[in-house]
Design a protein around this motif. Structure first.
Motif, PDB file in Angstrom:
ATOM      1  N   GLU A 202       0.925  -1.202  -0.276  1.00  8.70           N
ATOM      2  CA  GLU A 202      -0.119  -0.116  -0.082  1.00  8.70           C
ATOM      3  C   GLU A 202       0.632   1.257  -0.383  1.00  8.70           C
ATOM      4  O   GLU A 202       1.670   0.798   0.754  1.00  8.70           O
ATOM      5  N   ASP A 203      -0.006   2.364  -0.527  1.00  6.74           N
ATOM      6  CA  ASP A 203       1.544   3.351  -0.463  1.00  6.74           C
ATOM      7  C   ASP A 203       0.889   4.426   0.272  1.00  6.74           C
ATOM      8  O   ASP A 203       0.170   3.937   1.655  1.00  6.74           O
ATOM      9  N   GLY A 204       1.206   5.737  -0.127  1.00  8.07           N
ATOM     10  CA  GLY A 204       1.785   5.998   2.375  1.00  8.07           C
ATOM     11  C   GLY A 204       0.114   6.765   2.052  1.00  8.07           C
ATOM     12  O   GLY A 204      -0.288   7.304   2.946  1.00  8.07           O
ATOM     13  N   LYS A 205      -1.006   6.487   0.393  1.00  9.62           N
ATOM     14  CA  LYS A 205      -2.397   6.866   0.971  1.00  9.62           C
ATOM     15  C   LYS A 205      -3.285   5.731   0.994  1.00  9.62           C
ATOM     16  O   LYS A 205      -4.397   5.920   1.289  1.00  9.62           O
ATOM     17  N   GLY A 206      -3.148   4.974   1.298  1.00 11.50           N
ATOM     18  CA  GLY A 206      -3.237   3.517   1.837  1.00 11.50           C
ATOM     19  C   GLY A 206      -3.922   2.763   0.619  1.00 11.50           C
ATOM     20  O   GLY A 206      -4.832   1.990   0.237  1.00 11.50           O
ATOM     21  N   LYS A 207      -3.373   3.328  -1.149  1.00 13.69           N
ATOM     22  CA  LYS A 207      -3.899   2.296  -2.106  1.00 13.69           C
ATOM     23  C   LYS A 207      -2.838   1.621  -2.366  1.00 13.69           C
ATOM     24  O   LYS A 207      -1.742   1.775  -2.636  1.00 13.69           O
ATOM     25  N   PRO A 208      -4.199   0.072  -2.595  1.00 16.83           N
ATOM     26  CA  PRO A 208      -2.811  -0.904  -3.106  1.00 16.83           C
ATOM     27  C   PRO A 208      -2.693  -0.369  -4.206  1.00 16.83           C
ATOM     28  O   PRO A 208      -2.996   0.157  -5.301  1.00 16.83           O
ATOM     29  N   ARG A 209      -1.203  -1.168  -4.467  1.00 19.86           N
ATOM     30  CA  ARG A 209      -0.415  -1.333  -5.176  1.00 19.86           C
ATOM     31  C   ARG A 209       0.190  -2.653  -5.462  1.00 19.86           C
ATOM     32  O   ARG A 209       0.331  -3.389  -4.603  1.00 19.86           O
TER      33      ARG A 209
END
Length: 218
Positions: free
Chosen positions: A59-66
């Motif tokens: 997850e990136d810094g915004k909590g978005k799955p990567r």
């Protein structure tokens, strides 16, 4: 086996190479990856390798799955040597895009530790070396095989008696006939490429390079 298919790319060289140590297709997305695969195939300490073997979810810094798929997983013959998860990149690309790459690599480090592996960035500094040039030169002789068992026996017997010499001096010690010496050269390169004759492969291989008998243990 690769977890993703490498697409054709008209900006970079892509392809699939046939290598005996590859677990699955040895796909590459750049000439740098292709050269790294050549080194892995040539290195006697490598038992096998996989191309793009795992997808790492993070997850990136915004909590978005990567997700991120490293380039290679390398296995070693030596017991106790941890497998190495690798990302192959040009140094300039790493410097230019470090902010983008850093969280991916951080996720890869954590993933590798959980698996009992290690993670390493591989650049042209590690790949574009004299050893690569030697590997590219010797691999065709390795694949071709020794031309005759008698040639191998002649070379190894004389080398064992000399202990340490050079290709030029070894051939000269075997025959005064230049045609016979020339006929033995492919077998000598095969022996060096398969590790049956030792030399310093981190230096450019020439007819004046130091070579020695494996039995001598130097």
């Amino acid at each position: 086996m690769p977890v993703r298919k490498i697409p054709k790319n008209y900006r970079n060289v892509t392809g699939i190479a046939a290598y005996s140590k590859a677990d699955g297709p040895a796909m590459y997305e750049s000439t740098l990856e292709r050269d790294f695969i050549t080194l892995l195939e040539f290195d006697p300490g490598i038992s096998s390798f996989e191309v793009q073997p795992w997808r790492i979810d993070w997850e990136d810094g915004k909590g978005k799955p990567r997700s991120y798929t490293p380039d290679m997983l390398v296995y070693y013959k030596a017991s106790g040597c941890k497998p190495m998860l690798c990302e192959v990149k040009y140094a300039d690309e790493l410097r230019t895009n470090w902010k983008e790459f850093k969280p991916k690599f951080k996720a890869a480090v954590s993933f590798a530790k959980r698996q009992g592996w290690r993670f390493k960035l591989i650049t042209e500094k590690h790949i574009r070396t004299p050893k690569l040039a030697n590997a590219k030169f010797l691999v065709p002789f390795v694949r071709r095989g020794a031309l005759a068992n008698s040639d191998t026996e002649i070379l190894l017997t004389r080398l064992n008696s000399l202990k340490q010499t050079t290709p030029d001096l070894l051939l000269a010690a075997i025959s005064e006939d230049p045609w016979q010496r020339a006929a033995l050269i492919p077998a000598l390169w095969h022996l060096i490429g398969t590790g049956k004759v030792a030399t310093d492969l981190d230096s450019k291989l020439t007819m004046s390079s130091k070579i020695w008998s494996i039995a001598d243990g130097q």
